[in-house]
Design an enzyme around this catalytic site. Structure first.
Site, PDB file in Angstrom:
ATOM      1  NE  ARG A   1      -1.713   2.085   1.699  1.00  0.00           N
ATOM      2  CZ  ARG A   1      -2.953   2.364   1.319  1.00  0.00           C
ATOM      3  NH1 ARG A   1      -3.831   2.778   2.202  1.00  0.00           N
ATOM      4  NH2 ARG A   1      -3.329   2.212   0.068  1.00  0.00           N
TER       5      ARG A   1
ATOM      6  CB  SER B   1      -8.759   7.859   2.201  1.00  0.00           C
ATOM      7  OG  SER B   1      -7.597   8.645   2.138  1.00  0.00           O
TER       8      SER B   1
END
Ligand code: PNS
Length: 132
Positions: free
Chosen positions: A89, A126
């Protein structure tokens, strides 16, 4: 070629599913493998993580879902895995992933392929999803 996409998937997010779908397009086979650390309690039971991934990826005929414990490189060697896929990311992910990729290659000769996350999922984690 057979690729593995390992992770905790605790829980799986749209970002993980995006990487899995794209990995499945690149390789003949993709194993999405949940790494289980017996000494660590996860947020969700492993069986639920398997169910979520299996259901979300059921349309992809070349994708299977598995679990592993111990070293990833050993699982790769035992299961004829050619490539490890990881989603990236940002710079922090890269800093974390490069030493792991070096170690896995050193131990087993298996290379890692880093896929940049899609712009629309790059902010998901998450931890952010769970707020913890
Ligand atoms: O989704 P995550 O938490 O970033 O996944 C991490 C995972 C499961 C891929 C990583 O912890 C792992 O590979 N665990 C297996 C143990 C291992 O092989 N460790 C050495 C890597 S150099």
């Amino acid at each position: 070629m057979r690729a593995i996409y390992p992770g905790s998937f605790d829980p799986a997010t749209e970002g993980h599913l995006d990487i899995a779908r794209r990995g499945a397009e690149l390789f003949d086979e993709l194993v999405v493998a949940i790494g289980v650390n017996p000494s660590k309690v996860g947020r969700f039971p492993v069986i639920d993580r398997v169910r979520v991934l299996t259901s979300a990826l059921r349309d992809l005929s070349n994708v299977s879902v598995a679990t592993f414990s111990g070293l990833l490189e050993m699982y790769c060697r035992d299961n004829d895995v050619d490539v490890i896929i990881r989603g990236i990311r940002n710079k922090m992910d890269l800093r974390h992933e490069v030493p792991m990729a070096h170690m896995n290659r050193h131990l087993s000769g298996i290379d890692s392929l880093f896929l940049p996350t899609s712009a629309k999922t790059g902010f998901i984690s998450s931890t952010v999803v769970m707020g913890t």
